[in-house]
Enzyme design. Sequence first.
Site, PDB file in Angstrom:
ATOM      1  N   THR A   1      -5.889 -18.859  11.571  1.00  0.00           N
ATOM      2  CA  THR A   1      -5.925 -19.920  12.574  1.00  0.00           C
ATOM      3  C   THR A   1      -7.260 -20.659  12.555  1.00  0.00           C
ATOM      4  O   THR A   1      -8.327 -20.068  12.441  1.00  0.00           O
ATOM      5  CB  THR A   1      -5.693 -19.323  13.972  1.00  0.00           C
ATOM      6  OG1 THR A   1      -4.437 -18.653  13.977  1.00  0.00           O
ATOM      7  CG2 THR A   1      -5.690 -20.392  15.036  1.00  0.00           C
TER       8      THR A   1
ATOM      9  N   GLY B   1      -9.070 -12.058  15.599  1.00  0.00           N
ATOM     10  CA  GLY B   1      -9.670 -10.867  16.187  1.00  0.00           C
ATOM     11  C   GLY B   1     -10.499 -10.114  15.166  1.00  0.00           C
ATOM     12  O   GLY B   1     -10.199 -10.133  13.967  1.00  0.00           O
TER      13      GLY B   1
ATOM     14  N   GLU C   1       1.143 -14.135  16.397  1.00  0.00           N
ATOM     15  CA  GLU C   1       2.220 -13.858  15.439  1.00  0.00           C
ATOM     16  C   GLU C   1       3.444 -14.742  15.669  1.00  0.00           C
ATOM     17  O   GLU C   1       4.584 -14.281  15.605  1.00  0.00           O
ATOM     18  CB  GLU C   1       2.618 -12.375  15.487  1.00  0.00           C
ATOM     19  CG  GLU C   1       1.660 -11.470  14.748  1.00  0.00           C
ATOM     20  CD  GLU C   1       1.454 -11.890  13.303  1.00  0.00           C
ATOM     21  OE1 GLU C   1       2.413 -11.813  12.507  1.00  0.00           O
ATOM     22  OE2 GLU C   1       0.340 -12.314  12.969  1.00  0.00           O
TER      23      GLU C   1
END
Length: 669
Positions: free
Chosen positions: A112, A157, A408
Amino acid sequence: LEEIIRRDPTGIFDNSNNNYLHRSDRHVRALAKNTRFLELCRKLGIGDKYEGQIVRDPDFTLIMKALADDLPTSLHWVMFVPNIISLCDEQQQQEWLPLIRDWKMIGCYAQTELGHGSNVRALETTATFLPQSKGGLPGGSWIINSPTLTSTKFWPGTLGRTANHAMVIARLIDGKGNDKGIHNFLVPLRHMNTHKLLPGVKTGDIGPKIGYNNMDNGFASFQNVHIPRRNMAMRFATVDETGVYRKKSVSDATSKVAYITMMQVRAYIVDEAGKNLAMAATIVTRYSAVRRQGFNQDASNELQVLDYRQQQHRIFPLLAASYCFFFTGKKVLQRLTDIESRLVSGGDVTKSEVSDIHASTSSLKSFTTTVAADGIEDCRKACGGHGFLMCSGLPELFTTYLQNPTVEGDNQMLPQQVAKVLLKVIEAIKNGHDLSNYDNCDARLLIPSLQSILSGGASEKCPAQSSNDLLNLDVLLKAFGHRAARLLAELATQLQASVMSGNSISQGWNDALVQMKRMSHSYALLVLLTNVVQGIEDEKQQGGLGENEVQVMQDLTRLFALYWVEKDLGDFLEDAYMTATMASWVRSNVLLLLTTIRPNAVPLVDAFDFSDFRLKSALGRYDGDVYPAIMEAANRDPLNQQEPGPGYEPHLRRLIRDGAGIYYTASRL
């Protein structure tokens, strides 16, 4: 395993002060937990049966849940490791997996960007080939660049402060300057001995979020970062030393195994939806049994909040949903494991099966995470004012879980994936194709109703002749099957009509997005209901459930089904599949089932076996002693640790004692 964590002599796993820590302190403490946790895993032999790979051992997942806290490295094993295994060739795995095994290489999945998320084809980060002859590394290099502000990797993350490597998703520019589309590249971020950023790499934490603040979701930008040519994931494509790009010819089974490996992440999310919703249902059910409000008819006793029908209607369907999600999560993970093992052993797996599990996990992920996120918040509201306390455990559970409808695959986007697969079923029926390929697919559930609808014969009708008939699970399964098939058929008709009227395919698709969402929602409910009915029967046959337990589980399933019929009643009335009389039966049966489930409500949440250590909730205590726990949490607050309070001397004294707020009739200026 949980007791090993709870009784660890270091005390690092104590969560009692979590609510009072700054997010930086929580992040650092979570890293301390992470390191101690891995030390314990090594001492316990977790991973020994898997060549030292801790994260591959089933006991790893069990003991990790016992931590009752989030670890900053979680994206390492959830996304990074599966990418290495599924997308890198054997030579690359031999080089990198030992470093991963020993936790020398800690990675993240950097897809992303600041300007693009689910539209992967529009990602802007580039990986440009540079041959050795023009200044590249021996054998050639990739130059990783973030050409714009919006190309900055944003949200991954583990990226911000923890990872020293990233699997970066970038546009591959070959030796001739041709854009070969999106590929994966292993990019070192930090020195493996000092953890200092490498030249050209800039990373950091993206800042405070609604929740999940142990995790250092990060940003990263790259300025002429050189990595070896072989740091491109090369299982399915290669670039040679001259910059020539070639797609590999690999077996169909190999490509499917890689696809299944990545799909497991979505299946785990479905499974976790049930567990998180179950935790919220446990807290609110226990507290509703303890909390008393109002009096009985002779005003002699206060009533348990759990005895109010409205409270039951708020929480029992969520309790039922958590069990349904449990059975479905278990079923989907088993199915993926079965498909993967058949592929590895050379067994036959059809393309229809792989596409079908993709459609199922997409629809289930979208539905279950939406219900779980909304449901956890509903549980918090159902606890009244005390649900607003952090010590209730519900605010952190809710805000931490809130990421799941987005990660997701955004829940509003995933129905398109479902539609692309299921529309092919309609095409197969219309063209008279062999439908046996769907025998092992969830899509088989649609075929009987689709055949009836597409044949143009008499419309299907609900066979219920009485209120009691609508408690029959087979009748309810047929209703959900009909509804899902009808909405799918209507989607196909809408798309065809749009193109026939002169719209472009893309415009027709855009206009149908709302219908796709309705269809995906209905399909998820059909799959869920089918899985829980079959799961209960399987447990019964295997001796896991006795007759009494089966009855209770089936009552929960009936409530789950009828609750959603009631919520979506228009779908069942729209084509006269159900009548207005049946609608009244649905509502009366929901109330009947609330009464039936009430005696078993607390035992049902106790059966989840969540310890107080894991729930971290003053309201959801197993012993029901909630009020001392609330006061203990209040007294622990740092704001209460000195008298007068910390704001008195610098500010409040000037107001109260020194007269800063005194009103004078004439201006003091």
